[in-house]
Motif scaffolding. Structure first.
Motif, PDB file in Angstrom:
ATOM      1  N   VAL A 279       7.092  22.278 -22.600  1.00 41.78           N
ATOM      2  CA  VAL A 279       5.990  21.512 -22.046  1.00 41.78           C
ATOM      3  C   VAL A 279       6.497  20.139 -21.634  1.00 41.78           C
ATOM      4  N   VAL A 280       6.199  19.758 -20.415  1.00 44.23           N
ATOM      5  CA  VAL A 280       6.542  18.421 -19.942  1.00 44.23           C
ATOM      6  C   VAL A 280       5.259  17.632 -19.826  1.00 44.23           C
ATOM      7  N   ASP A 281       5.208  16.530 -20.517  1.00 48.77           N
ATOM      8  CA  ASP A 281       4.002  15.716 -20.501  1.00 48.77           C
ATOM      9  C   ASP A 281       4.048  14.764 -19.317  1.00 48.77           C
ATOM     10  N   VAL A 282       2.877  14.414 -18.822  1.00 50.08           N
ATOM     11  CA  VAL A 282       2.828  13.525 -17.670  1.00 50.08           C
ATOM     12  C   VAL A 282       3.447  12.170 -18.019  1.00 50.08           C
ATOM     13  N   MET A 283       3.353  11.762 -19.267  1.00 53.94           N
ATOM     14  CA  MET A 283       3.916  10.475 -19.671  1.00 53.94           C
ATOM     15  C   MET A 283       5.433  10.471 -19.565  1.00 53.94           C
ATOM     16  N   ASP A 284       6.055  11.603 -19.918  1.00 54.95           N
ATOM     17  CA  ASP A 284       7.509  11.694 -19.782  1.00 54.95           C
ATOM     18  C   ASP A 284       7.925  11.525 -18.329  1.00 54.95           C
ATOM     19  N   VAL A 285       7.169  12.174 -17.449  1.00 60.86           N
ATOM     20  CA  VAL A 285       7.481  12.099 -16.025  1.00 60.86           C
ATOM     21  C   VAL A 285       7.328  10.661 -15.543  1.00 60.86           C
ATOM     22  N   LEU A 286       6.230  10.021 -15.947  1.00 61.33           N
ATOM     23  CA  LEU A 286       5.983   8.649 -15.508  1.00 61.33           C
ATOM     24  C   LEU A 286       7.091   7.718 -16.004  1.00 61.33           C
TER      25      LEU A 286
ATOM     26  N   GLY B 134       0.817  -1.216   0.000  1.00 62.35           N
ATOM     27  CA  GLY B 134       0.000   0.000   0.000  1.00 62.35           C
ATOM     28  C   GLY B 134       0.847   1.261   0.000  1.00 62.35           C
ATOM     29  N   THR B 135       1.993   1.216   0.645  1.00 59.09           N
ATOM     30  CA  THR B 135       2.813   2.418   0.718  1.00 59.09           C
ATOM     31  C   THR B 135       3.521   2.709  -0.598  1.00 59.09           C
ATOM     32  N   ASP B 136       3.507   1.748  -1.510  1.00 53.01           N
ATOM     33  CA  ASP B 136       4.158   1.969  -2.800  1.00 53.01           C
ATOM     34  C   ASP B 136       3.329   2.809  -3.754  1.00 53.01           C
ATOM     35  N   LEU B 137       2.113   3.106  -3.336  1.00 49.67           N
ATOM     36  CA  LEU B 137       1.246   3.909  -4.194  1.00 49.67           C
ATOM     37  C   LEU B 137       1.596   5.384  -4.004  1.00 49.67           C
ATOM     38  N   VAL B 138       1.856   6.054  -5.132  1.00 46.89           N
ATOM     39  CA  VAL B 138       2.234   7.459  -5.080  1.00 46.89           C
ATOM     40  C   VAL B 138       1.249   8.269  -5.897  1.00 46.89           C
ATOM     41  N   TYR B 139       0.741   9.337  -5.301  1.00 47.26           N
ATOM     42  CA  TYR B 139      -0.124  10.239  -6.060  1.00 47.26           C
ATOM     43  C   TYR B 139       0.704  11.412  -6.556  1.00 47.26           C
ATOM     44  N   LEU B 140       0.451  11.762  -7.785  1.00 47.33           N
ATOM     45  CA  LEU B 140       1.252  12.810  -8.410  1.00 47.33           C
ATOM     46  C   LEU B 140       0.321  13.798  -9.082  1.00 47.33           C
ATOM     47  N   GLN B 141       0.519  15.059  -8.788  1.00 42.27           N
ATOM     48  CA  GLN B 141      -0.262  16.088  -9.467  1.00 42.27           C
ATOM     49  C   GLN B 141       0.703  17.093 -10.074  1.00 42.27           C
ATOM     50  N   LEU B 142       0.722  17.136 -11.398  1.00 38.88           N
ATOM     51  CA  LEU B 142       1.605  18.090 -12.070  1.00 38.88           C
ATOM     52  C   LEU B 142       1.133  19.500 -11.778  1.00 38.88           C
ATOM     53  N   LYS B 143       2.097  20.404 -11.624  1.00 35.38           N
ATOM     54  CA  LYS B 143       1.740  21.814 -11.495  1.00 35.38           C
ATOM     55  C   LYS B 143       1.423  22.368 -12.872  1.00 35.38           C
ATOM     56  N   LYS B 144       0.606  23.407 -12.874  1.00 30.71           N
ATOM     57  CA  LYS B 144       0.181  23.943 -14.164  1.00 30.71           C
ATOM     58  C   LYS B 144       1.299  24.730 -14.841  1.00 30.71           C
TER      59      LYS B 144
ATOM     60  N   PRO C 132      -3.550  18.120 -13.914  1.00 30.72           N
ATOM     61  CA  PRO C 132      -3.150  18.490 -15.268  1.00 30.72           C
ATOM     62  C   PRO C 132      -2.284  17.422 -15.939  1.00 30.72           C
ATOM     63  N   LEU C 133      -2.377  17.347 -17.231  1.00 29.74           N
ATOM     64  CA  LEU C 133      -1.608  16.363 -17.992  1.00 29.74           C
ATOM     65  C   LEU C 133      -0.276  16.926 -18.461  1.00 29.74           C
ATOM     66  N   GLN C 134      -0.130  18.239 -18.410  1.00 28.42           N
ATOM     67  CA  GLN C 134       1.130  18.837 -18.822  1.00 28.42           C
ATOM     68  C   GLN C 134       1.537  19.903 -17.815  1.00 28.42           C
ATOM     69  N   THR C 135       2.810  20.106 -17.721  1.00 29.23           N
ATOM     70  CA  THR C 135       3.323  21.266 -17.003  1.00 29.23           C
ATOM     71  C   THR C 135       3.971  22.191 -18.018  1.00 29.23           C
TER      72      THR C 135
ATOM     73  N   ASN D  79      -4.945  31.523 -22.615  1.00 30.62           N
ATOM     74  CA  ASN D  79      -4.858  31.260 -24.051  1.00 30.62           C
ATOM     75  C   ASN D  79      -3.436  30.932 -24.456  1.00 30.62           C
ATOM     76  N   ILE D  80      -2.500  31.719 -23.943  1.00 27.87           N
ATOM     77  CA  ILE D  80      -1.097  31.468 -24.271  1.00 27.87           C
ATOM     78  C   ILE D  80      -0.700  30.070 -23.815  1.00 27.87           C
ATOM     79  N   ASP D  81      -1.095  29.716 -22.583  1.00 29.16           N
ATOM     80  CA  ASP D  81      -0.753  28.398 -22.056  1.00 29.16           C
ATOM     81  C   ASP D  81      -1.290  27.301 -22.955  1.00 29.16           C
ATOM     82  N   GLN D  82      -2.549  27.429 -23.320  1.00 28.51           N
ATOM     83  CA  GLN D  82      -3.168  26.395 -24.150  1.00 28.51           C
ATOM     84  C   GLN D  82      -2.442  26.287 -25.482  1.00 28.51           C
ATOM     85  N   PHE D  83      -2.117  27.459 -26.046  1.00 29.44           N
ATOM     86  CA  PHE D  83      -1.411  27.464 -27.327  1.00 29.44           C
ATOM     87  C   PHE D  83      -0.055  26.779 -27.185  1.00 29.44           C
ATOM     88  N   VAL D  84       0.656  27.116 -26.124  1.00 34.44           N
ATOM     89  CA  VAL D  84       1.991  26.536 -25.926  1.00 34.44           C
ATOM     90  C   VAL D  84       1.894  25.019 -25.814  1.00 34.44           C
ATOM     91  N   ILE D  85       0.915  24.540 -25.043  1.00 30.13           N
ATOM     92  CA  ILE D  85       0.764  23.096 -24.890  1.00 30.13           C
ATOM     93  C   ILE D  85       0.557  22.433 -26.243  1.00 30.13           C
TER      94      ILE D  85
END
Lengths: 140, 208
Positions: free
Chosen positions: B56-63, B2-12, B80-83, B186-192
């Motif tokens: 942009v860093v994708d959550v998949m890259d981090v994983l 159970g302790t091996d479970l890690v929750y991760l939330q990317l910052k925006k 979020p799926l990207q930072t 808008n800029i953020d969305q465009f950059v992503i």
């Protein structure tokens, strides 16, 4: 004037008025002035009465203007009218896209986010002095 | 287990400098068991010089990075799926002269715009008319009406932007603040979107 002509005139007048009136209200709605003002009066309950203020104002001005009536107040009576009219035009001018869309982009491009307030005040003073200049000196 | 479970939330959004090494804890909030508190110090990427101003860093890259180093950790990503990494340029504070210049530009432009508006809608004629309707006298320079009118314009603009009375009335954001916020979004969305398609193009296209 025969009856048919009168009916036609009434019809045209009514149609024109409808078009202008609805256009006027649409214009005011697009600019979101009423929502802005409800912020100050702390009440959305009164929005209905604000709508009637628009209607009453437009109707009264149209009537007085077209009938060519005039009151005989002292010239000082124009001061509050001018002031209120100015406030309204100021709200209009601020709501127009030039201010609201230009400022954020300009500030970001020039990296002046901290100075947005100063830049806004520049536009405010520009409007005041531009207007004063126009009335006092510019018009011969 | 159970302790091996890690929750991760990317910052925006994350701000970083060129050359900085970004650790996992810089990019994301983590909720880990005691066994894996060192997870936060996992380096994710180093900011190169040629990255441009946004990355942009994708959550998949981090994983993927986490799985390489800690194969037995189970990560749950929430949020979020990207930072977006905003590369802080070492820009100088705009000088007073520059601000003053822009100030003047806006000042003069604003003045010109209001005069154009007045001419556009024949404001002079309207003012003379109002003056006549109220006083019954004709006056080609109804300054008593026009000077308060001019001051009113300024007051109306300030009212619209909710400045003076901000604290007094409520803490709703002013339209300008909203607009700045929307612009940033808008800029953020465009950059992503933009950075993603750029990455894909690089991978598929011929190198060089």
């Amino acid at each position: 004037m025969d009856l048919l002509g009168s009916i036609l005139l009434v019809f045209i007048g009514l149609g024109g008025g409808l078009a202008v009136g609805s256009g006027f209200v649409a214009f005011l709605t697009v600019l979101d002035i009423v929502p802005r003002l409800t912020v100050f009066s702390r009440g959305r309950r009164y929005v209905r009465s604000y709508e009637w203020a628009f209607v009453a104002g437009a109707l009264a001005a149209t009537w007085v203007d077209l009938r060519d009536w005039s009151a005989a107040f002292s010239p000082l009576g124009t001061v509050p009218v001018g002031f209120l009219a100015g406030c309204f035009v100021g709200l209009l001018a601020a709501a127009l896209t030039e201010v609201i869309n230009v400022l954020p982009i300009l500030a970001k491009r020039l990296q002046m986010q901290k100075f947005v307030l100063y830049l806004l005040m520049a536009m405010v003073f520009g409007k005041i002095l531009g207007s004063l200049f126009q009335w006092i000196w510019f018009i011969a | 287990m159970g302790t091996d479970l890690v929750y991760l939330q990317l910052k925006k959004r994350v701000k970083a400098r060129v050359g900085e090494i970004l650790l996992l804890r810089d990019l994301a909030q983590l909720l880990t068991g005691e066994d894996h508190e060192d997870l936060g110090y996992l380096p994710i990427l180093r900011l190169g010089k040629d990255q441009g101003s946004h990355m942009v860093v994708d959550v998949m890259d981090v994983l993927r990075k986490i799985r390489q180093q800690y194969p037995d950790v189970e990560v749950r990503s929430v949020g979020p799926l990207q930072t977006i990494i905003e590369v802080e340029a070492v820009y100088k504070v705009p000088s007073g002269v520059l601000v003053a210049l822009v100030w003047l530009l806006l000042f003069v432009g604003s003045a010109l715009a209001i005069m154009n508006f007045h001419t556009d809608v024949s404001m002079k004629a309207v003012h003379e008319r109002i003056y006549y309707l109220i006083t019954g006298e004709h006056n080609s320079k109804p300054l008593l009406l026009q000077i308060p009118y001019s001051i009113g314009i300024g007051l109306g603009m300030v009212l619209f932007f909710n400045h003076l009375f901000k604290r007094k009335f409520n803490d709703e954001p002013s339209p300008l603040e909203l607009e700045v916020f929307l612009y940033q979004e808008n800029i953020d969305q465009f950059v992503i979107d933009h950075e993603k398609s750029k990455d894909r193009g690089d991978r598929n296209g011929p190198s060089g």
